[in-house]
Design a protein around this motif. Sequence first.
Motif, short mmCIF file in Angstrom:
data_model
loop_
_atom_site.label_atom_id
_atom_site.label_comp_id
_atom_site.label_asym_id
_atom_site.label_seq_id
_atom_site.Cartn_x
_atom_site.Cartn_y
_atom_site.Cartn_z
N CYS A 135 0.84 -1.20 0.00
CA CYS A 135 0.00 0.00 0.00
C CYS A 135 0.87 1.24 0.00
O CYS A 135 2.08 1.19 0.15
CB CYS A 135 -0.98 -0.01 1.17
N GLN A 136 0.18 2.34 -0.11
CA GLN A 136 0.78 3.65 -0.26
C GLN A 136 1.75 3.97 0.89
O GLN A 136 2.84 4.47 0.66
CB GLN A 136 -0.43 4.59 -0.29
N ALA A 151 1.66 -2.23 8.22
CA ALA A 151 0.36 -2.69 7.73
C ALA A 151 0.53 -4.06 7.11
O ALA A 151 1.46 -4.29 6.34
CB ALA A 151 -0.18 -1.70 6.73
N GLU A 152 -0.37 -4.92 7.46
CA GLU A 152 -0.27 -6.28 6.94
C GLU A 152 -1.61 -6.71 6.37
O GLU A 152 -2.65 -6.11 6.65
CB GLU A 152 0.13 -7.24 8.07
N ARG A 153 -1.55 -7.77 5.58
CA ARG A 153 -2.77 -8.32 5.03
C ARG A 153 -2.71 -9.83 5.23
O ARG A 153 -1.84 -10.50 4.68
CB ARG A 153 -2.85 -7.96 3.54
N LEU A 181 -6.92 -1.23 3.63
CA LEU A 181 -6.11 -0.20 4.27
C LEU A 181 -5.18 0.46 3.27
O LEU A 181 -4.57 -0.20 2.43
CB LEU A 181 -5.31 -0.87 5.39
N ALA A 182 -5.11 1.78 3.37
CA ALA A 182 -4.28 2.50 2.40
C ALA A 182 -3.05 3.12 3.03
O ALA A 182 -2.04 3.31 2.35
CB ALA A 182 -5.10 3.59 1.72
N THR A 198 -8.90 2.80 1.99
CA THR A 198 -8.65 3.14 0.60
C THR A 198 -9.60 4.25 0.16
O THR A 198 -10.58 4.56 0.83
CB THR A 198 -8.87 1.89 -0.28
N CYS A 199 -9.28 4.82 -1.00
CA CYS A 199 -10.03 6.01 -1.41
C CYS A 199 -11.50 5.69 -1.72
O CYS A 199 -12.32 6.58 -1.82
CB CYS A 199 -9.37 6.63 -2.62
N LEU A 200 -11.82 4.42 -1.86
CA LEU A 200 -13.22 4.09 -2.14
C LEU A 200 -14.13 4.35 -0.95
O LEU A 200 -15.32 4.48 -1.08
CB LEU A 200 -13.34 2.62 -2.56
N GLU A 201 -13.54 4.40 0.23
CA GLU A 201 -14.36 4.64 1.41
C GLU A 201 -13.70 5.65 2.31
O GLU A 201 -12.49 5.60 2.53
CB GLU A 201 -14.55 3.34 2.19
N TYR A 202 -14.51 6.58 2.80
CA TYR A 202 -13.97 7.58 3.72
C TYR A 202 -14.00 6.97 5.11
O TYR A 202 -15.04 6.87 5.73
CB TYR A 202 -14.82 8.84 3.68
N LYS A 203 -12.83 6.56 5.59
CA LYS A 203 -12.79 6.01 6.94
C LYS A 203 -11.40 6.20 7.50
O LYS A 203 -10.41 5.88 6.85
CB LYS A 203 -13.13 4.53 6.91
N ILE A 204 -11.34 6.78 8.69
CA ILE A 204 -10.05 6.89 9.37
C ILE A 204 -10.23 6.35 10.78
O ILE A 204 -11.23 6.59 11.45
CB ILE A 204 -9.53 8.34 9.35
N LEU A 205 -9.25 5.55 11.18
CA LEU A 205 -9.31 4.92 12.50
C LEU A 205 -8.11 5.37 13.30
O LEU A 205 -7.02 5.55 12.76
CB LEU A 205 -9.27 3.40 12.35
#
Lengths: 453, 614
Positions: A135-136, A151-153, A181-182, A198-205
């Motif tokens: 990711c970015q 960040a892991e997947r 996750l971006a 990711t940019c498809l969804e506005y979400k910040i944690l």
Amino acid sequence: MNFSELFRLSGLLSRFSPDGKYLASCVQYRLVVRDVNTLQILQLYTCLDQIQHIEWSADSLFILCAMFRRGLVQVWSLEQPEWHCKIDEGSAGLVASCWSPDGRHILNTTEFHLRITVWSLCTKSVSYIKYPKACQQGVAFTRDGRYVALAERRDCRDCVSIFVCSDWQLLRHFDTDTQDLAGIEWAPNGCVLAVWDTCLEYKILLYSLDGRLLSSYTAYEWSLGIKSVAWSPSSQFLAIGSYDGKVRILNHVTWTVITEFEHPATVNNPKIIVYKEAEKSQKLGPGRLPRPLAPAETKYEIASGPVPLQTLKPVADRANPKIGVGLLAFSPDNYFLATRNDNVPNAVWVWDVQKLRLFVVLEQLSPVRAFQWDPQQPRLAICTGGGKVYLWSPVGCVSVQVPAEGDFQVLSLCWHLSGDSIILLSKDHFCLCYLETEEGNSPASGQRLQLRA
Amino acid sequence: MGDWMTVTDPGLSAESKNISQYTSETKMSPSSLYSQQVLCSSIPLSKNVHSFFSAFCTEENIEQSISYLDQELTTFGFPSLYEESKGKEARRELNIVAVLNCMNELLVLQRKNLLAQENVETQNLKLGSDMDHLQNCYAKLKEQLETSRREMIGLQERDRQLQCKNRNLLQLLKNEKDEVQKLQNIIASRATQYNHDMKRKEREYNKLKERLHQLVMNKKDKKIAMDVLNYVGRADGKRGSWRTGKTEARNEDEMYKVLLNDYEYRQKQILLENAELKKVLQQMKKEMISLLSPKKQKPREKADDGTGTVISDVEDDAGELSRESMWDLSCETVREQLTNSIRKQWRILKNHVEKLDNQVSKVHLEGFNDEDVISRQDHEQETEKLELEIQQCKEMIKTQQQLLQQQLATACDDDTTSLLRDCYLLEEKERLKEEWSLFKEQKKNFERERRSFTEAAIRLGLERKAFEEERASWLKQQFLNMTAFDHQNSENMKLFSAFSGNSDQDNLTIHSRPRPKKPHSASNWSPVCTSKLTKSLPASPSTSDFCQTRSCVSEHSSSSVLNINPEETKPNQVGRECINQTWSVASRPTSQEGCYSGCSLTYTNSHVEKDDLP
């Protein structure tokens, strides 16, 4: 304002050392280290291939040069020129390489993000971290260098691992509630980790260091979301730039939005100063012949009334449309926030963070490439890929032509630690731009600043 | 009776006669009917009436006619035409008086009828016009009704159309909503599909990755290696430690320490902020109490407010304050007390302010006029005072100006210091200075002119003396030759006498004579040049060359000379006189030009002249 002579450069690779004493630059497969003050060459290292990435270690003792095509990393010591280190990633390949904050470990990411290899310069030990996410912004060190978040997947789920940098021990591992996750970013105080989707969804944690979810924020749904994120140096604010052309600022107590900064295409408020870059009409003195190829000098004019800004119509059916706030930067003293809305590419917006309102808008003649704050004072350097460098401070702003023969296009810039000089990088040259200190030891051949308040 | 019968009706039976009597008005005899028609008809036809009557009554039937008329008249209620018969046998005589009366009455009746008819006719006309008008109105209203009905129909139609449209739009909206819903569903399904696919792909990808990992990493790739000259020491100088449970615990500890530190830092900040806020609150409270308590004394004495109880609380709180301020703890009870007391006081303050507002508004409403009068007086006093002040200020300024001028007059050298001292009047001074220099220059000019005039006068005297001498010598010669040329002599004598008279008129005649000699020189001067000359003339009245040209061009330039400047005209005129006087000896070379070499310079400004001129 003074300028050094031009030096050759490749791949926009020129960096000040973290302690501000040295300047490393690459010319093809050679690495040149200069003294910042004299610009004399101190060391010259030759690598095995064309250098694609360089990075100083935090203690300014080592420089790593990455050659991704060969899967190679070479490390050079400044104290011991004969010392050498070569890391070969072999058939695994290499896509990224970076120092750990202690300056003794190198993190290499293999191709396809198969794993991250942690090489130590102190021991023979090699550590592997599996499943890094492609990711970015997948790796983030805390500012004090104690922890690294990764960040892991795993099993189609995003998660974050926090390691202790001193011994690469896993401290925390937690799943994040994200679709894809971006990016991750530590607050400067190292206690809060911002994780955005990711940019498809506005979400910040927002996660605490111990893995607790502190808060999550979603501004809207069904539309492209977060484009850029920046922490204020005091860790007090988190600025989130999104595709709807707004910057939302969260506070660190309740993690709710304090304010939204909109970026309209027309500045209507007459209190806002809008600096418009305009070409100077060239004076043709009797003794001076006009140079036909000389770029026109520009100056800033203060526009009044409702000022329409040049906007770009984004192509709707392409990925990564040129809309939304793509660049965000807080000034080091927390007072200002500079932003760029990508569909108004010529403008830099400077916001007053104390009063939470727009302060100044600068409109350039060409799209803004990059900007960076002076590390010492609220002073913003901007480049637009032309032959000029622009400086803004609350006093006013100025446009300076880089005095170089030929075509010197400033593609990127980087401040020195002390705020006395800036490296201006073009495609195959770089030069240093020295700013006059306030004591006013004006150099003889310097171009004078013309400040317009 | 039988006679009467015969008289009344010669040929008809009694019954038929009765009938005829009844119907007399309508039918009667044809002639009477006609007569009625005639009556009804217009007056011009009345001429024929006579003939009809004659037709009605003939010689033979006078009696019958009379009786018929009598009958008719009696039926209409007129008195009988016959005299009242004394005897029944005697024939009744025609009473002329009655006939005449009847006639008159009939005529009166006729006239009345005519009048009535006229009235009726006019009324009829009126009614007819009314009728027309009403008919018109009716038609119009009908039309209006028609149009409004049409309009209404149109509007109804439009309404219907709009409703139709609305229905359509609603339908469309519904459709669109459905569409949106559908699209959202599609999006959602696509998203799930996409996510599903993604997951599938990712799983495959992970599998591949795993496989690749195995292939690449576990093959003991010789290439994957680090080639280093020598290992370097750690940055902190320590040696690496083994990973054990201990280190893990230590790491945890450290992490919590970091977190704790952060929280502590934040708590400290919050405490600081709280303390600040508390301080502000306390101060506010104190100030409120100090503001409220003295004012509240009075209402308390009055004791008619509902705030009395609250006031006592305030006082209590005021007493508590010292205690509270000593506690600097964030205890809940204290907080509650503080907020409560603040709230109370705030309420009191609000009430108080509101009351004040009310009072103020009341006062405004009631005593507006009185206040107005008072304020006007005040205003007048104030304005008087201000005017006085202005007067004083003006005087002050005047004296200052005078002082300044004196200073300027006495000490020109001290100008700079005075200027420095008083930069406020710098411009004024500058102006005065300029004027001063101008005056100086003018004075110089005047002096120079005076000098030149005196010189000219001296010269004139000398010249006159020379002329006298010449004349004397010439006279002598004449006298000597008198005997030789007798005739000429007489002429010359005349001339001589003219010269000896020395009148202006004679001088002019002489002047006019040489004029035609110099037309070329005069015409050669361009107008600009002449003007320059005329301007320069006042300064050079006696230069002979100029004088000559001057006299030549004086005629067309004199006007301009005269209106150059009022100050200039006088010397100019003097100069001209001077020229006139000196003209007679103009032929003689008078070489005083050296002094006036500068005169040929063109002066742009007649006031400012060069200082180096004598």
